[in-house]
Design a protein around this motif. Structure first.
Motif, PDB file in Angstrom:
ATOM      1  N   HIS A 248     -27.778  18.723 -43.200  1.00 30.49           N
ATOM      2  CA  HIS A 248     -27.385  18.336 -44.626  1.00 30.49           C
ATOM      3  C   HIS A 248     -27.024  16.927 -44.941  1.00 30.49           C
ATOM      4  CE1 HIS A 248     -27.013  22.506 -46.281  1.00 30.49           C
ATOM      5  NE2 HIS A 248     -26.593  22.706 -44.995  1.00 30.49           N
ATOM      6  N   ALA A 249     -27.044  16.199 -46.085  1.00 32.42           N
ATOM      7  CA  ALA A 249     -26.549  14.942 -46.285  1.00 32.42           C
ATOM      8  C   ALA A 249     -26.324  14.979 -47.831  1.00 32.42           C
ATOM      9  CB  ALA A 249     -27.706  13.710 -45.813  1.00 32.42           C
ATOM     10  N   GLN A 250     -25.049  14.186 -48.105  1.00 30.76           N
ATOM     11  CA  GLN A 250     -24.766  13.878 -49.364  1.00 30.76           C
ATOM     12  C   GLN A 250     -25.548  12.791 -50.144  1.00 30.76           C
ATOM     13  OE1 GLN A 250     -20.674  13.061 -49.635  1.00 30.76           O
ATOM     14  NE2 GLN A 250     -20.391  13.284 -51.884  1.00 30.76           N
ATOM     15  N   LYS A 251     -25.984  12.987 -51.326  1.00 28.58           N
ATOM     16  CA  LYS A 251     -26.450  11.979 -52.278  1.00 28.58           C
ATOM     17  C   LYS A 251     -27.648  11.579 -51.761  1.00 28.58           C
ATOM     18  CE  LYS A 251     -25.351  10.585 -55.619  1.00 28.58           C
ATOM     19  NZ  LYS A 251     -25.802  11.119 -56.918  1.00 28.58           N
ATOM     20  N   LEU A 252     -28.604  12.358 -51.147  1.00 30.59           N
ATOM     21  CA  LEU A 252     -30.179  11.930 -51.163  1.00 30.59           C
ATOM     22  C   LEU A 252     -30.817  11.530 -52.232  1.00 30.59           C
ATOM     23  CD1 LEU A 252     -31.117  14.499 -47.975  1.00 30.59           C
ATOM     24  CD2 LEU A 252     -30.480  12.089 -47.871  1.00 30.59           C
TER      25      LEU A 252
END
Length: 452
Positions: free
Chosen positions: A305-309
């Motif tokens: 996961h990753a925030q603000k892609l």
């Protein structure tokens, strides 16, 4: 780094901010200008009209303003212009296809047009402008309507625009009559060729942007999820790759990126770190009929996961994508004010190229990169989406930031000013004009000058 962004950008017109971020940018530059390490175009010159500050020798023209009548007579120009593409037309003309990130409550929505409307209850969509070789607007019309929260997207190798819904409401939610969270293909020259057909096989989630590998036709997609678990980075394997307009309707397979041992990309904070065993896991249910994709079970090895892609584009033999920021207080594994990642399909390698902050001063410009594109003279153009003054910035191969434009349209008060973000930065096919939107008040600009 000990210097703060306040020290580096004490004045809006500062020429460069050499240590505002770290990273290995040389791989992004191929032109002679970049090899010389040129530091931009000089300081910004205040605009007497109070609209747009640019370097000396550059000029802007306003192509379109929200609320003014469209030339087509279909209604007023919609608000919230966001992602955009500049597609080549005949006889030197340019087709600008422009997203409008309108929600169901937006007042200046995209007018419903018969044959081009997906869900009459939705207010988002795209408009298309045709420009002549002198950047004069020859037509302006609805290209697709009835979609929701059209944020970004990406061009295709065959000259169309893929517009993305940053929304996953289902029919019955917020008054919508159809499910949302899809990608739609838009032909800027003839919107009725593509209509308003969701590309359902590309997944239903909070889409942000896409980039197409021109060699294989694989489409890479970013997901801008607002809460944990954060978004995923996807690839779509089309059943009819590089088949031209409408080929993406033939279906295909959707996969999500798995970096073994890395459940959250925000935990990586050292530019140059690479992972050579990137995997792609089949998405269990791309329609997200019962469960959002990022919440689905990808097996015991999980998913990354990753925030603000957000921004996503193809350059050379790689796809680049942006994480605008990550905040541990909101559930991320680390803190940063922006990352740019590079994925090389041929090597299955993922590399962290750029890191913004977090030791910079976020009260001044430069954090939260959003839309990005390649610049004519080499390097990147970055739309800022943070607090305070809003800029388009260029990035040099030596990790230096230089200002390209500043939005001077104050939507607040003299005591508490507010400036809308830039979005949709893109260059004309001949690389002589930069087009960009200001989100609020909705304004579309053409900027000319000595780009090379």
């Amino acid at each position: 780094m000990s210097a703060t962004r306040r020290q580096l950008l004490a004045r809006t017109g500062a020429l460069s901010a050499g240590i505002a971020f770290t990273g290995a940018l040389s791989e992004l530059f191929t032109t002679t200008a970049a090899a010389r390490g040129r530091r931009g175009h000089g300081p910004l010159v205040p605009d007497p009209a109070g609209i747009l500050d640019l370097p000396h020798g550059f000029r802007y023209s306003v192509l379109s303003r929200a609320g003014e009548p469209m030339l087509s007579g279909e209604g007023p120009v919609p608000g919230r212009p966001d992602g955009m593409a500049a597609l080549a037309g005949r006889h030197g003309r340019v087709h600008l296809v422009r997203n409008h990130e309108n929600r169901h409550t937006s007042s200046l929505g995209v007018p419903a047009v018969e044959g081009l409307t997906y869900d009459p209850a939705a207010r988002g969509g795209c408009t298309a402008l045709e420009l002549d070789s002198g950047n004069r607007v020859r037509s302006e019309r609805v290209a697709i309507a009835g979609t929701a929260v059209n944020c970004a997207g990406g061009p295709t190798p065959w000259g169309t625009w893929l517009t993305c819904e940053e929304n996953e409401d289902k029919a019955g939610v917020n008054g919508y009559t159809k499910d949302h969270g899809f990608v739609f293909e838009v032909d800027g020259a003839d919107p009725r060729r593509t209509g308003a057909v969701p590309l359902t096989a590309m997944g239903r989630f909070q889409h942000e942007a896409v980039a197409v590998d021109p060699r294989s036709g694989i489409v890479y997609e970013t997901e801008d999820a607002f809460q944990r678990p954060f978004g995923l980075f996807y690839r779509f394997l089309p059943g009819k790759p590089l088949g031209g307009t409408g080929s993406l309707r033939a279906g295909g397979e959707l996969e999500a990126m798995r970096v073994p041992g890395v459940p959250d990309l925000s935990a990586i904070d050292e530019p140059g770190v690479s992972f050579d065993r990137v995997e792609w896991a089949p998405v269990p249910d791309s329609s997200a009929a019962l469960t959002p994709i990022r919440l689905q079970d990808f097996g015991p090895r999980g998913i990354t996961h990753a925030q603000k892609l957000e921004g996503c584009y193809w350059g050379g033999r790689s796809v680049y994508f942006v994480s605008s920021y990550a905040r541990a207080a909101e559930g991320s594994a680390g803190d940063h004010h922006g990352q740019v990642w590079r994925y090389e399909p041929d090597r299955r390698r993922l590399t962290l190229v750029i890191v913004f902050g977090p030791d910079t001063d976020v009260r001044l410009p430069g954090e939260s990169p959003d839309n990005i594109c390649l610049a004519p003279g080499g390097g990147l153009m970055v739309c800022e989406d943070g607090d305070g003054a809003q800029h388009v910035y260029g990035l040099t191969r030596h990790g230096e930031v230089y200002p390209v434009a500043r939005n001077r349209q104050n939507t607040g008060t003299p005591e508490a000013p507010q400036w809308g973000e830039f979005a949709g930065v893109e260059f004309s096919p001949d690389r002589e004009t930069m087009y960009v939107n200001v989100y609020r008040p909705g304004t579309t600009f053409a900027i000319t000058g000595p780009w090379d």
